[in-house]
Design a protein around this motif. Structure first.
Motif, PDB file in Angstrom:
ATOM      1  N   ILE A 259       0.841  -1.192   0.000  1.00  0.00           N
ATOM      2  CA  ILE A 259       0.000   0.000   0.000  1.00  0.00           C
ATOM      3  C   ILE A 259       0.879   1.248   0.000  1.00  0.00           C
ATOM      4  O   ILE A 259       1.859   1.331   0.757  1.00  0.00           O
ATOM      5  CB  ILE A 259      -0.915   0.044   1.239  1.00  0.00           C
ATOM      6  CG1 ILE A 259      -1.729  -1.257   1.362  1.00  0.00           C
ATOM      7  CG2 ILE A 259      -1.827   1.260   1.203  1.00  0.00           C
ATOM      8  CD1 ILE A 259      -2.766  -1.459   0.304  1.00  0.00           C
ATOM      9  N   ASN A 260       0.527   2.227  -0.834  1.00  0.00           N
ATOM     10  CA  ASN A 260       1.234   3.511  -0.837  1.00  0.00           C
ATOM     11  C   ASN A 260       0.786   4.350   0.360  1.00  0.00           C
ATOM     12  O   ASN A 260      -0.354   4.249   0.814  1.00  0.00           O
ATOM     13  CB  ASN A 260       0.950   4.278  -2.124  1.00  0.00           C
ATOM     14  CG  ASN A 260       1.537   3.603  -3.351  1.00  0.00           C
ATOM     15  OD1 ASN A 260       2.560   2.926  -3.271  1.00  0.00           O
ATOM     16  ND2 ASN A 260       0.877   3.768  -4.485  1.00  0.00           N
ATOM     17  N   THR A 261       1.687   5.181   0.840  1.00  0.00           N
ATOM     18  CA  THR A 261       1.339   6.088   1.932  1.00  0.00           C
ATOM     19  C   THR A 261       0.856   7.420   1.367  1.00  0.00           C
ATOM     20  O   THR A 261       1.145   7.770   0.222  1.00  0.00           O
ATOM     21  CB  THR A 261       2.535   6.331   2.858  1.00  0.00           C
ATOM     22  OG1 THR A 261       3.600   6.923   2.105  1.00  0.00           O
ATOM     23  CG2 THR A 261       3.017   5.030   3.478  1.00  0.00           C
ATOM     24  N   GLU A 262       0.117   8.149   2.191  1.00  0.00           N
ATOM     25  CA  GLU A 262      -0.372   9.483   1.833  1.00  0.00           C
ATOM     26  C   GLU A 262       0.592  10.512   2.412  1.00  0.00           C
ATOM     27  O   GLU A 262       0.929  10.457   3.597  1.00  0.00           O
ATOM     28  CB  GLU A 262      -1.767   9.696   2.409  1.00  0.00           C
ATOM     29  CG  GLU A 262      -2.406  11.011   2.024  1.00  0.00           C
ATOM     30  CD  GLU A 262      -2.835  11.039   0.563  1.00  0.00           C
ATOM     31  OE1 GLU A 262      -2.391  11.960  -0.137  1.00  0.00           O
ATOM     32  OE2 GLU A 262      -3.579  10.144   0.141  1.00  0.00           O
ATOM     33  N   THR A 263       1.067  11.429   1.597  1.00  0.00           N
ATOM     34  CA  THR A 263       2.020  12.439   2.063  1.00  0.00           C
ATOM     35  C   THR A 263       1.298  13.733   2.445  1.00  0.00           C
ATOM     36  O   THR A 263       0.154  13.959   2.074  1.00  0.00           O
ATOM     37  CB  THR A 263       3.050  12.741   0.959  1.00  0.00           C
ATOM     38  OG1 THR A 263       2.357  13.207  -0.210  1.00  0.00           O
ATOM     39  CG2 THR A 263       3.840  11.495   0.608  1.00  0.00           C
ATOM     40  N   GLY A 264       1.995  14.553   3.205  1.00  0.00           N
ATOM     41  CA  GLY A 264       1.442  15.855   3.549  1.00  0.00           C
ATOM     42  C   GLY A 264       0.600  15.830   4.802  1.00  0.00           C
ATOM     43  O   GLY A 264       0.369  14.797   5.429  1.00  0.00           O
ATOM     44  N   ASN A 265       0.121  16.985   5.164  1.00  0.00           N
ATOM     45  CA  ASN A 265      -0.669  17.164   6.379  1.00  0.00           C
ATOM     46  C   ASN A 265      -2.146  17.262   6.016  1.00  0.00           C
ATOM     47  O   ASN A 265      -2.573  18.195   5.337  1.00  0.00           O
ATOM     48  CB  ASN A 265      -0.220  18.439   7.100  1.00  0.00           C
ATOM     49  CG  ASN A 265      -0.809  18.532   8.497  1.00  0.00           C
ATOM     50  OD1 ASN A 265      -1.900  18.043   8.748  1.00  0.00           O
ATOM     51  ND2 ASN A 265      -0.081  19.174   9.400  1.00  0.00           N
ATOM     52  N   ILE A 266      -2.912  16.281   6.450  1.00  0.00           N
ATOM     53  CA  ILE A 266      -4.354  16.264   6.151  1.00  0.00           C
ATOM     54  C   ILE A 266      -5.155  16.220   7.455  1.00  0.00           C
ATOM     55  O   ILE A 266      -6.236  15.621   7.524  1.00  0.00           O
ATOM     56  CB  ILE A 266      -4.724  15.071   5.249  1.00  0.00           C
ATOM     57  CG1 ILE A 266      -4.122  13.778   5.796  1.00  0.00           C
ATOM     58  CG2 ILE A 266      -4.285  15.300   3.825  1.00  0.00           C
ATOM     59  CD1 ILE A 266      -4.501  12.560   4.985  1.00  0.00           C
TER      60      ILE A 266
END
Length: 305
Positions: free
Chosen positions: A199-206
């Motif tokens: 699974i790919n990770t989600e980058t940035g601040n959410i």
């Protein structure tokens, strides 16, 4: 000579009548056995289905209390109008529930031989196994190296930093982007995930998107905070257990799924929060056992007998 022939004919006619009567009795006997046998088979099959349904439902409460297991089993039997059929119930909390049902069946043909009824029995058992594949996971993960203590408070980080106790990943289930992440956090990812998936990770601040959904989930659950037993509570989310797979340039790019865990959100998120506060709980839910799955308290249910 003529008299001898007449006597033989008469004897053959008598024999024919005799054997015909015997044959008719045999046919009636076989038909009667088939009738009662079919009735017993039908009743036993029905009782077995009831036993299966009762233990499968009861096993959902094996992570709560023995009283809830017993009550759930009895509720299923009540629904089938077999409240007196339970002859034995064995419960081993956290592992399995086994049930034996006994029910008398009134016979028809066998009454001629003094047998009015026969007891039919059915036994079923259902146990818990670690979930290895499931639908509905939240786009959040916990590193398998982190030791979990159930019902102890944890904070799941949802920005680009790591928590003190390890990396809690935000995952790009079904693709990247804040909108996809928000939908998956609200409704659960509606495609199957299984152990060993990458699974790919989600980058940035959410964190902002997270706050909105988490607060909706907290407000959407009617049970008092700290009561983890309600089956349909929006505070409870299914998260992925993983091991790092692709760590480059100081960032976790991909993870490999090794199991599943249930997380109960204890408090709403404030405007300054960048983490979800809650506890990991033991719970039986939707999913399927796959050999090799890490046991982190998320269990599937299956018949063992």
């Amino acid at each position: 000579m003529l008299q001898v022939i007449k006597r033989i004919v008469k004897e053959e006619q008598g024999n024919t009548l005799f054997f015909g009567a015997i044959s008719l009795m045999v046919i009636l006997f076989i038909a009667g056995l088939a009738l009662d046998g079919s009735l017993l088979y039908m009743k036993k099959s029905q009782l077995q289905k009831e036993a299966n349904a009762a233990v499968l439902s009861g096993a959902q409460e094996l992570t709560t209390t023995e009283q809830k297991v017993t009550g759930t089993v009895q509720t299923i039997l009540n629904a089938h109008k077999d409240t007196t059929a339970m002859s034995k119930l064995d419960i081993k909390m956290g592992e399995k529930v086994a049930l034996t049902l006994t029910k008398p069946v009134n016979l028809t043909f066998a009454r001629l031989f003094g047998i009015e009824k026969v007891n039919v029995k059915a036994r079923a058992a259902s146990g818990l196994n670690a979930i290895g594949k499931s639908i509905g996971a939240a786009p959040l993960g916990i590193d398998e190296s982190i030791s979990l203590q159930y019902y102890k408070e944890y904070k799941l980080k949802v920005d680009s930093s790591d928590s003190i106790s390890g990396n809690f990943g935000v995952l790009a289930l079904g693709g990247p982007g804040a909108k996809t992440y928000e939908q998956n956090l609200r409704d659960g990812y509606q495609s199957e995930i299984r152990i060993n998936d990458i699974i790919n990770t989600e980058t940035g601040n959410i964190a902002g998107k997270t706050r909105d959904v988490i607060n909706q989930r907290v407000n959407g659950c009617s049970q008092p905070p700290g009561d983890y037993s309600l089956r349909q509570c929006s505070r409870i989310i299914l998260v992925l257990v993983y091991k790092p797979y692709n760590y480059t340039s100081g960032q976790m790019k991909q993870i490999q799924v090794t199991g599943f865990a249930y997380f109960y959100i204890t408090t709403p998120m404030s405007t300054n929060d960048t983490s979800i506060t809650g506890v990991f709980i033991k719970r039986a839910g939707e999913g399927t056992y796959v050999e090799g799955a890490k046991d982190r308290g998320a269990y599937s249910i299956r018949l063992t007998e």
